[in-house]
Design a protein around this motif. Structure first.
Motif, PDB file in Angstrom:
ATOM      1  N   THR A 153       0.789  -1.429   0.054  1.00  0.00           N
ATOM      2  CA  THR A 153       0.188   0.371  -0.082  1.00  0.00           C
ATOM      3  C   THR A 153       0.469   1.584   0.276  1.00  0.00           C
ATOM      4  O   THR A 153       2.301   1.316   0.108  1.00  0.00           O
ATOM      5  N   PRO A 154       0.249   2.808  -0.640  1.00  0.00           N
ATOM      6  CA  PRO A 154       1.065   3.690  -0.494  1.00  0.00           C
ATOM      7  C   PRO A 154       1.189   4.159   0.610  1.00  0.00           C
ATOM      8  O   PRO A 154       2.584   4.927   0.785  1.00  0.00           O
ATOM      9  N   HIS A 155       1.164   3.503   2.059  1.00  0.00           N
ATOM     10  CA  HIS A 155       1.128   3.842   3.606  1.00  0.00           C
ATOM     11  C   HIS A 155       1.343   3.279   4.337  1.00  0.00           C
ATOM     12  O   HIS A 155       1.803   3.539   5.372  1.00  0.00           O
ATOM     13  N   GLU A 156       2.220   1.739   3.564  1.00  0.00           N
ATOM     14  CA  GLU A 156       3.223   0.490   3.949  1.00  0.00           C
ATOM     15  C   GLU A 156       4.423   1.178   5.162  1.00  0.00           C
ATOM     16  O   GLU A 156       4.321   0.920   6.062  1.00  0.00           O
ATOM     17  N   ALA A 157       5.026   1.993   4.259  1.00  0.00           N
ATOM     18  CA  ALA A 157       5.926   3.038   5.462  1.00  0.00           C
ATOM     19  C   ALA A 157       5.623   3.570   6.331  1.00  0.00           C
ATOM     20  O   ALA A 157       6.522   3.626   7.647  1.00  0.00           O
ATOM     21  N   TYR A 158       4.351   4.399   6.800  1.00  0.00           N
ATOM     22  CA  TYR A 158       3.495   4.798   7.643  1.00  0.00           C
ATOM     23  C   TYR A 158       3.585   3.987   9.336  1.00  0.00           C
ATOM     24  O   TYR A 158       3.170   4.660  10.744  1.00  0.00           O
ATOM     25  N   GLU A 159       3.054   2.611   9.302  1.00  0.00           N
ATOM     26  CA  GLU A 159       2.927   2.174  10.424  1.00  0.00           C
ATOM     27  C   GLU A 159       4.262   1.540  11.228  1.00  0.00           C
ATOM     28  O   GLU A 159       5.052   0.981  10.583  1.00  0.00           O
ATOM     29  N   HIS A 160       4.028   1.459  12.404  1.00  0.00           N
ATOM     30  CA  HIS A 160       5.263   2.306  13.089  1.00  0.00           C
ATOM     31  C   HIS A 160       4.221   1.656  14.367  1.00  0.00           C
ATOM     32  O   HIS A 160       5.508   1.414  15.612  1.00  0.00           O
ATOM     33  N   ALA A 161       3.288   0.936  14.326  1.00  0.00           N
ATOM     34  CA  ALA A 161       2.887   0.196  15.577  1.00  0.00           C
ATOM     35  C   ALA A 161       3.368  -1.473  14.879  1.00  0.00           C
ATOM     36  O   ALA A 161       4.090  -2.111  15.945  1.00  0.00           O
ATOM     37  N   GLU A 162       3.095  -1.890  14.423  1.00  0.00           N
ATOM     38  CA  GLU A 162       3.219  -3.832  14.445  1.00  0.00           C
ATOM     39  C   GLU A 162       4.709  -4.146  14.054  1.00  0.00           C
ATOM     40  O   GLU A 162       5.164  -4.460  14.856  1.00  0.00           O
ATOM     41  N   THR A 163       5.124  -2.608  13.238  1.00  0.00           N
ATOM     42  CA  THR A 163       6.604  -2.861  12.780  1.00  0.00           C
ATOM     43  C   THR A 163       7.476  -2.888  14.575  1.00  0.00           C
ATOM     44  O   THR A 163       8.812  -3.788  14.924  1.00  0.00           O
ATOM     45  N   TYR A 164       6.840  -1.555  15.214  1.00  0.00           N
ATOM     46  CA  TYR A 164       7.797  -1.009  16.421  1.00  0.00           C
ATOM     47  C   TYR A 164       7.313  -2.362  17.438  1.00  0.00           C
ATOM     48  O   TYR A 164       8.722  -3.298  17.807  1.00  0.00           O
ATOM     49  N   LEU A 165       6.223  -3.098  17.396  1.00  0.00           N
ATOM     50  CA  LEU A 165       6.163  -3.985  18.528  1.00  0.00           C
ATOM     51  C   LEU A 165       6.839  -5.675  18.156  1.00  0.00           C
ATOM     52  O   LEU A 165       7.589  -6.362  18.908  1.00  0.00           O
ATOM     53  N   ARG A 166       7.023  -5.454  16.745  1.00  0.00           N
ATOM     54  CA  ARG A 166       7.562  -6.806  16.704  1.00  0.00           C
ATOM     55  C   ARG A 166       9.038  -6.542  16.515  1.00  0.00           C
ATOM     56  O   ARG A 166      10.297  -7.350  17.235  1.00  0.00           O
ATOM     57  N   THR A 167       9.722  -5.443  16.606  1.00  0.00           N
ATOM     58  CA  THR A 167      11.482  -5.024  17.086  1.00  0.00           C
ATOM     59  C   THR A 167      11.238  -5.176  18.314  1.00  0.00           C
ATOM     60  O   THR A 167      12.565  -6.109  19.063  1.00  0.00           O
ATOM     61  N   VAL A 168      10.274  -4.525  19.381  1.00  0.00           N
ATOM     62  CA  VAL A 168      10.224  -4.807  21.428  1.00  0.00           C
ATOM     63  C   VAL A 168      10.522  -6.598  21.192  1.00  0.00           C
ATOM     64  O   VAL A 168      11.397  -7.247  22.145  1.00  0.00           O
ATOM     65  N   PHE A 169       9.733  -6.940  20.875  1.00  0.00           N
ATOM     66  CA  PHE A 169       9.362  -8.135  21.183  1.00  0.00           C
ATOM     67  C   PHE A 169      10.304  -8.881  20.759  1.00  0.00           C
ATOM     68  O   PHE A 169      11.493 -10.002  21.392  1.00  0.00           O
ATOM     69  N   GLY A 170      11.271  -8.991  19.442  1.00  0.00           N
ATOM     70  CA  GLY A 170      12.187  -9.488  18.902  1.00  0.00           C
ATOM     71  C   GLY A 170      13.736  -9.071  20.235  1.00  0.00           C
ATOM     72  O   GLY A 170      14.229 -10.483  19.791  1.00  0.00           O
ATOM     73  N   PHE A 171      14.271  -8.042  20.802  1.00  0.00           N
ATOM     74  CA  PHE A 171      15.110  -7.839  20.779  1.00  0.00           C
ATOM     75  C   PHE A 171      14.554  -8.296  22.409  1.00  0.00           C
ATOM     76  O   PHE A 171      16.026  -8.933  22.791  1.00  0.00           O
ATOM     77  N   ASN A 177       8.920 -14.002  16.905  1.00  0.00           N
ATOM     78  CA  ASN A 177       8.119 -14.686  15.660  1.00  0.00           C
ATOM     79  C   ASN A 177       6.054 -14.150  16.205  1.00  0.00           C
ATOM     80  O   ASN A 177       5.530 -15.296  16.462  1.00  0.00           O
ATOM     81  N   PRO A 178       6.055 -13.373  16.545  1.00  0.00           N
ATOM     82  CA  PRO A 178       4.793 -13.017  17.327  1.00  0.00           C
ATOM     83  C   PRO A 178       3.638 -13.060  16.210  1.00  0.00           C
ATOM     84  O   PRO A 178       4.337 -12.996  15.148  1.00  0.00           O
ATOM     85  N   GLU A 179       2.400 -13.912  16.791  1.00  0.00           N
ATOM     86  CA  GLU A 179       1.198 -14.394  15.469  1.00  0.00           C
ATOM     87  C   GLU A 179       0.396 -12.689  15.366  1.00  0.00           C
ATOM     88  O   GLU A 179       0.084 -12.288  16.811  1.00  0.00           O
ATOM     89  N   VAL A 180       0.162 -12.138  14.689  1.00  0.00           N
ATOM     90  CA  VAL A 180      -0.694 -10.744  14.473  1.00  0.00           C
ATOM     91  C   VAL A 180      -1.494 -10.860  13.610  1.00  0.00           C
ATOM     92  O   VAL A 180      -1.551 -11.398  11.995  1.00  0.00           O
ATOM     93  N   VAL A 181      -3.199 -10.451  13.999  1.00  0.00           N
ATOM     94  CA  VAL A 181      -4.339 -10.393  13.096  1.00  0.00           C
ATOM     95  C   VAL A 181      -4.236  -8.605  13.204  1.00  0.00           C
ATOM     96  O   VAL A 181      -4.506  -7.971  13.778  1.00  0.00           O
ATOM     97  N   VAL A 182      -4.792  -8.346  11.694  1.00  0.00           N
ATOM     98  CA  VAL A 182      -4.411  -7.406  11.186  1.00  0.00           C
ATOM     99  C   VAL A 182      -5.766  -6.845  10.671  1.00  0.00           C
ATOM    100  O   VAL A 182      -6.384  -8.134   9.774  1.00  0.00           O
ATOM    101  N   ALA A 183      -6.709  -5.418  11.672  1.00  0.00           N
ATOM    102  CA  ALA A 183      -7.952  -5.867  11.059  1.00  0.00           C
ATOM    103  C   ALA A 183      -7.791  -4.270  10.272  1.00  0.00           C
ATOM    104  O   ALA A 183      -7.472  -3.266  11.412  1.00  0.00           O
ATOM    105  N   GLU A 184      -7.575  -3.956   8.963  1.00  0.00           N
ATOM    106  CA  GLU A 184      -7.818  -2.464   8.538  1.00  0.00           C
ATOM    107  C   GLU A 184      -8.316  -1.228   7.536  1.00  0.00           C
ATOM    108  O   GLU A 184      -9.259  -2.449   7.105  1.00  0.00           O
ATOM    109  N   GLY A 185      -8.096  -0.746   7.689  1.00  0.00           N
ATOM    110  CA  GLY A 185      -9.668  -0.014   6.743  1.00  0.00           C
ATOM    111  C   GLY A 185     -10.640   0.524   7.305  1.00  0.00           C
ATOM    112  O   GLY A 185     -11.620   0.980   6.780  1.00  0.00           O
ATOM    113  N   ILE A 186     -10.433   0.380   8.563  1.00  0.00           N
ATOM    114  CA  ILE A 186     -11.759   1.036   9.173  1.00  0.00           C
ATOM    115  C   ILE A 186     -12.458   1.865   9.430  1.00  0.00           C
ATOM    116  O   ILE A 186     -13.707   2.411   9.964  1.00  0.00           O
ATOM    117  N   ALA A 187     -11.867   3.536   8.972  1.00  0.00           N
ATOM    118  CA  ALA A 187     -12.234   4.279   8.763  1.00  0.00           C
ATOM    119  C   ALA A 187     -12.861   4.712   7.992  1.00  0.00           C
ATOM    120  O   ALA A 187     -13.413   5.772   7.080  1.00  0.00           O
TER     121      ALA A 187
END
Length: 203
Positions: A147-165, A170-180
């Motif tokens: 998506t055009p805004h893929e690089a703006y996502e800093h929630a899932e990516t941040y938490l993957r970094t946190v837990f990876g540290f 390998n956190p499992e991620v369920v995503v619901a997007e476009g809800i607005a």
């Protein structure tokens, strides 16, 4: 099995991440009736943000004022809840491209040197790698791969970094997007998220 359930959305009944995280817990409980759940609503019971006094107080035997003593005691409980859990389920809202500040305050209490990570000759080493982490992420816009805004996502990516540290790579991620983007998209996103929850392994 011990499960820690965290919610961070400020939207209450209008939240999407909350019903998804609840669905994950129900899905796991159905397979494991003896599961023990600890629940924290970080909005209903917010955690103070990290302070210099808190960091200094962690490594000091000096008598502290009551507010700091209570904060240190809470930090200890939050860390112990995390360490004791076999599975951690977190409802994650995306606000202004990142996680809610309430969730960041919790993260700051579980990233503790000597407890969830340590520094050695080869750098940082995670100590919490045996845990299962499931994130239910709700996003108002579209931030997925391609998506055009893929690089703006800093929630899932941040938490993957946190837990990876701390060793959970390998956190499992369920995503619901476009809800607005409208009622139909919101309903479709929630339906898709719930289907992904139902497909999560319970073993």
């Amino acid at each position: 099995m011990r499960l820690l359930h965290i919610d961070s959305s400020i939207l209450g009944d209008n939240s999407v991440s909350r019903p998804l995280s609840a669905a994950v817990v129900a899905h796991l409980k159905a397979a494991h009736p003896d599961l023990t759940e600890t629940y924290r609503d970080l909005v209903a019971q917010p955690i103070e943000h990290l302070t210099g006094a808190y960091l200094a107080g962690q490594n000091s035997d000096v008598q502290h004022d009551q507010a700091l003593q209570e904060d240190l005691a809470l930090g200890g409980r939050l860390l112990e809840e995390f360490l004791a859990a076999d599975t951690v389920v977190i409802g994650v809202a995306l606000y202004n491209f990142t996680i809610p500040s309430q969730l960041k305050a919790w993260v700051d209490r579980i990233l503790v040197a000597g407890k969830t990570f340590r520094y050695g000759p080869n750098g940082a080493e995670g100590l919490a790698g045996r845990k299962r982490v499931i994130l239910t992420v709700a996003r108002g816009g579209l931030y997925g791969p391609g998506t055009p805004h893929e690089a703006y996502e800093h929630a899932e990516t941040y938490l993957r970094t946190v837990f990876g540290f701390i060793g959970i790579t390998n956190p499992e991620v369920v995503v619901a997007e476009g809800i607005a983007l409208g009622p139909q998209q919101r309903e479709a996103a929630l339906k898709s998220g719930l289907a992904a929850v139902a497909a999560l392994p319970t073993g």
